[in-house]
Scaffold this motif. Structure first.
Motif, PDB file in Angstrom:
ATOM      1  N   GLY A  69      17.168  25.637 -26.554  1.00 35.25           N
ATOM      2  CA  GLY A  69      16.661  24.490 -27.296  1.00 35.25           C
ATOM      3  C   GLY A  69      16.883  23.149 -26.629  1.00 35.25           C
ATOM      4  N   PHE A  70      17.490  23.119 -25.458  1.00 36.80           N
ATOM      5  CA  PHE A  70      17.791  21.851 -24.784  1.00 36.80           C
ATOM      6  C   PHE A  70      16.497  21.168 -24.359  1.00 36.80           C
ATOM      7  CE2 PHE A  70      18.675  19.240 -21.077  1.00 36.80           C
ATOM      8  CZ  PHE A  70      19.834  18.568 -21.442  1.00 36.80           C
ATOM      9  N   THR A  71      16.337  19.888 -24.721  1.00 33.25           N
ATOM     10  CA  THR A  71      15.148  19.124 -24.347  1.00 33.25           C
ATOM     11  C   THR A  71      15.529  17.958 -23.447  1.00 33.25           C
ATOM     12  OG1 THR A  71      15.321  17.764 -26.337  1.00 33.25           O
ATOM     13  CG2 THR A  71      13.894  19.706 -26.461  1.00 33.25           C
ATOM     14  N   ALA A  72      14.546  17.492 -22.681  1.00 30.00           N
ATOM     15  CA  ALA A  72      14.778  16.393 -21.747  1.00 30.00           C
ATOM     16  C   ALA A  72      14.283  15.067 -22.284  1.00 30.00           C
ATOM     17  CB  ALA A  72      14.107  16.686 -20.407  1.00 30.00           C
ATOM     18  N   ALA A  73      13.185  15.077 -23.032  1.00 28.40           N
ATOM     19  CA  ALA A  73      12.548  13.841 -23.489  1.00 28.40           C
ATOM     20  C   ALA A  73      12.986  13.519 -24.918  1.00 28.40           C
ATOM     21  CB  ALA A  73      11.038  13.971 -23.412  1.00 28.40           C
ATOM     22  N   TYR A  74      13.431  12.307 -25.136  1.00 27.25           N
ATOM     23  CA  TYR A  74      13.865  11.916 -26.480  1.00 27.25           C
ATOM     24  C   TYR A  74      12.719  11.981 -27.475  1.00 27.25           C
ATOM     25  CZ  TYR A  74      11.634   7.363 -25.657  1.00 27.25           C
ATOM     26  OH  TYR A  74      10.712   6.369 -25.409  1.00 27.25           O
ATOM     27  N   PHE A  75      11.483  11.845 -26.974  1.00 28.70           N
ATOM     28  CA  PHE A  75      10.318  11.850 -27.864  1.00 28.70           C
ATOM     29  C   PHE A  75       9.784  13.262 -28.134  1.00 28.70           C
ATOM     30  CE2 PHE A  75       9.237  10.481 -23.538  1.00 28.70           C
ATOM     31  CZ  PHE A  75       8.418  11.526 -23.112  1.00 28.70           C
ATOM     32  N   PHE A  83      13.960  23.798 -22.833  1.00 29.86           N
ATOM     33  CA  PHE A  83      14.294  24.696 -21.719  1.00 29.86           C
ATOM     34  C   PHE A  83      13.700  26.079 -21.916  1.00 29.86           C
ATOM     35  CE2 PHE A  83      17.650  27.673 -19.982  1.00 29.86           C
ATOM     36  CZ  PHE A  83      17.259  27.564 -18.655  1.00 29.86           C
ATOM     37  N   GLY A  84      13.942  26.685 -23.041  1.00 28.41           N
ATOM     38  CA  GLY A  84      13.514  28.057 -23.253  1.00 28.41           C
ATOM     39  C   GLY A  84      12.033  28.231 -23.495  1.00 28.41           C
ATOM     40  N   ARG A  85      11.320  27.149 -23.824  1.00 27.56           N
ATOM     41  CA  ARG A  85       9.895  27.253 -24.115  1.00 27.56           C
ATOM     42  C   ARG A  85       9.012  26.885 -22.919  1.00 27.56           C
ATOM     43  NH1 ARG A  85       8.376  24.507 -29.766  1.00 27.56           N
ATOM     44  NH2 ARG A  85       6.434  25.633 -29.312  1.00 27.56           N
ATOM     45  N   GLN A  86       9.604  26.609 -21.774  1.00 27.45           N
ATOM     46  CA  GLN A  86       8.802  26.196 -20.624  1.00 27.45           C
ATOM     47  C   GLN A  86       7.834  27.273 -20.137  1.00 27.45           C
ATOM     48  OE1 GLN A  86      11.076  22.844 -18.102  1.00 27.45           O
ATOM     49  NE2 GLN A  86      12.306  24.683 -18.362  1.00 27.45           N
ATOM     50  N   PRO A  87       8.236  28.549 -20.059  1.00 24.71           N
ATOM     51  CA  PRO A  87       7.238  29.562 -19.668  1.00 24.71           C
ATOM     52  C   PRO A  87       6.065  29.615 -20.641  1.00 24.71           C
ATOM     53  CG  PRO A  87       9.458  30.434 -19.444  1.00 24.71           C
ATOM     54  CD  PRO A  87       9.587  29.117 -20.154  1.00 24.71           C
ATOM     55  N   GLU A  88       6.345  29.516 -21.926  1.00 25.08           N
ATOM     56  CA  GLU A  88       5.280  29.496 -22.935  1.00 25.08           C
ATOM     57  C   GLU A  88       4.361  28.297 -22.729  1.00 25.08           C
ATOM     58  OE1 GLU A  88       4.894  27.998 -27.527  1.00 25.08           O
ATOM     59  OE2 GLU A  88       6.796  28.874 -26.892  1.00 25.08           O
ATOM     60  N   ALA A  89       4.942  27.124 -22.464  1.00 23.73           N
ATOM     61  CA  ALA A  89       4.145  25.908 -22.273  1.00 23.73           C
ATOM     62  C   ALA A  89       3.247  26.032 -21.048  1.00 23.73           C
ATOM     63  CB  ALA A  89       5.069  24.695 -22.139  1.00 23.73           C
ATOM     64  N   ILE A  90       3.777  26.581 -19.975  1.00 30.06           N
ATOM     65  CA  ILE A  90       2.985  26.724 -18.749  1.00 30.06           C
ATOM     66  C   ILE A  90       1.860  27.729 -18.967  1.00 30.06           C
ATOM     67  CG2 ILE A  90       3.107  27.587 -16.377  1.00 30.06           C
ATOM     68  CD1 ILE A  90       5.876  26.209 -16.197  1.00 30.06           C
ATOM     69  N   HIS A  91       2.150  28.806 -19.678  1.00 26.91           N
ATOM     70  CA  HIS A  91       1.107  29.785 -19.983  1.00 26.91           C
ATOM     71  C   HIS A  91       0.017  29.159 -20.850  1.00 26.91           C
ATOM     72  CE1 HIS A  91      -0.228  33.755 -22.019  1.00 26.91           C
ATOM     73  NE2 HIS A  91      -0.817  33.641 -20.842  1.00 26.91           N
TER      74      HIS A  91
END
Length: 461
Positions: free
Chosen positions: A280-286, A294-302
């Motif tokens: 669940g770690f995120t980089a953007a405050y928005f 972090f964990g959803r990046q593969p889903e986002a790229i797909h």
């Protein structure tokens, strides 16, 4: 994994002109009050034959943007659209950057020199077209760390302070300004295809697909070139997603306009490295919904690949595009196993054993509260019997590791130290504070040296 660049001669090309005039708009760079060199990437300058430039020549080309010999005579602000946090935006494009030059590198790849902070363009909207110096420093740190960790990334090529004061809402202002040049294997984005599909320009879409296959994928062809391109892009994006995870990296803004058709990571804004294996770690405050956590990046790229497929429907039937998309999940699993074993310094045993080992490693990091960088540093090569955790998760992982064979020696000096290299936010801020408060660049320069030492250790046998 991102091998060290080798020396090459300067070989200019102007391939992008094949796609003119609809791919971008000629623009003029800003006229900056000062040009103070803060960073030049000499090892990648050697790879494209530009290491011979002296100080004044470097400033002339990358601060004032005098054309390089035999190259583009006027920069191009490229046109594109994009899904931004999954909302389609047709009002974007290169708003504070442009394509400045193209050339071949030491691998004979087509490379682009593009800018960030070089002034306004037709796509700037209400922006000032500028880059903060802090933003440039952060991009140096991101690209150096990712390159060392085997992620295919753009390279920060040059950073020049420009002597202007900028107002920003997300950092103390006024703040110092800069112009950055990045070296990338293409600036063609998923959003480039989306814009062409939006405008229903079949001829340009076919030209862009062929341009991409010719210049980035060895000139391959097939019955449906668009589906072939999507398949190749899916292969590269699966590798990118896997390498992000193994690096513990969170890009922060995985919009379709930030996806490169070559699968190369670029454009670093609110990036961070996660201290722990925290999905669940995120980089953007928005990013309040954690869309790009972090964990959803593969889903986002797909998902982004799916939008590329939608754009390619302009010239290709759905079935071969769907087939290409369906390759992403297995390709990602293969790439994750390969990259995880590489960073761990062990030989792969095959997809299923590797997946089981990775699951045990993730459980150990979470349950024993072990940082990602510390985990890989301590277990490199599996020779860590004295550090086996007594927890159930640690014992389980140790049992897996007994069956693996080391593929990398601990002989490199980096492994003899007590602490792994990391790039966590507190350290990034400390490096910037030294620059902002005292104009002290020593911490940045030392960090680059240390990160490159880690990269050399990871590449060693």
């Amino acid at each position: 994994m991102n091998l060290q660049p080798q020396d090459s001669s300067y070989r200019p090309v102007r391939s992008i002109l094949e796609l003119r005039p609809d791919i971008g708009d000629p623009v003029k760079p800003a006229d900056f009050p000062k040009t103070i060199l803060r960073y030049r990437n000499d090892r990648w300058a050697r790879a494209v034959g530009l290491e011979h430039l002296d100080g004044s020549g470097w400033l002339d080309h990358f601060g004032r943007f005098a054309p390089l010999p035999g190259n583009l005579q006027q920069p191009l602000a490229l046109r594109y659209h994009g899904h931004q946090f999954r909302h389609y935006n047709p009002e974007i494009g290169d708003g504070r950057g442009f394509l400045f030059a193209q050339m071949r590198d030491h691998k004979d790849r087509l490379m682009d020199l593009g800018t960030k902070g070089s002034g306004t363009t037709p796509w700037s909207r209400m922006g000032d077209g500028r880059l903060t110096l802090k933003g440039g420093v952060r991009e140096i740190l991101a690209t150096e760390m990712l390159e060392a960790l085997g992620v295919e990334t753009s390279k920060t090529f040059s950073l020049i302070e420009t002597g202007e004061s900028l107002e920003r809402n997300d950092e103390p202002s006024p703040t110092r300004s800069a112009v950055m040049v990045r070296l990338s294997h293409s600036h063609i984005r998923f959003g480039t295809f989306q814009r062409i599909a939006f405008e229903e320009n079949e001829q340009l879409m076919r030209q862009l697909v062929r341009y991409s296959l010719n210049n980035f994928y060895g000139g391959e062809s097939a019955e449906h070139d668009a589906a072939l391109l999507l398949h190749r892009a899916a292969e590269q994006m699966a590798k990118l997603a896997a390498s992000y995870m193994v690096a513990g990296f969170v890009h922060g803004v995985l919009n379709t306009d930030n996806m490169n058709i070559t699968g190369e990571s670029f454009d670093y804004g609110p990036w961070r490295f996660t201290p722990k294996w925290d999905a669940g770690f995120t980089a953007a405050y928005f990013d309040q919904q954690g869309l790009y956590s972090f964990g959803r990046q593969p889903e986002a790229i797909h998902w982004n690949l799916g939008q590329l497929a939608v754009a390619l429907r302009l010239i290709c039937p759905a079935e071969p595009l769907i087939e290409a998309l369906e390759q992403f999940a297995p390709l990602y699993q293969e790439a994750l196993a390969e990259h995880f074993c590489w960073r761990l310094g062990v030989q792969s045993k095959g997809l299923e054993p590797d997946r089981s080992m990775i699951a045990a490693a993730e459980a150990m990091m979470r349950q024993d509260d072990i940082g990602i960088d510390r985990f890989f540093f301590d277990w490199m090569g599996g020779d860590t019997s004295e550090q086996i955790s007594t927890s159930k998760a640690g014992t389980d992982f140790a049992q897996h590791m007994k069956t693996y064979t080391s593929s990398r020696s601990r002989g490199h000096g980096y492994w003899q130290g007590s602490e792994p290299q990391s790039m966590l936010i507190d350290e990034v801020e400390t490096i910037w504070d030294a620059i902002a408060d005292d104009n002290d660049w020593n911490l940045l320069q030392q960090k680059i040296r240390d990160v490159r030492t880690m990269g050399a250790a990871l590449r060693s046998n």
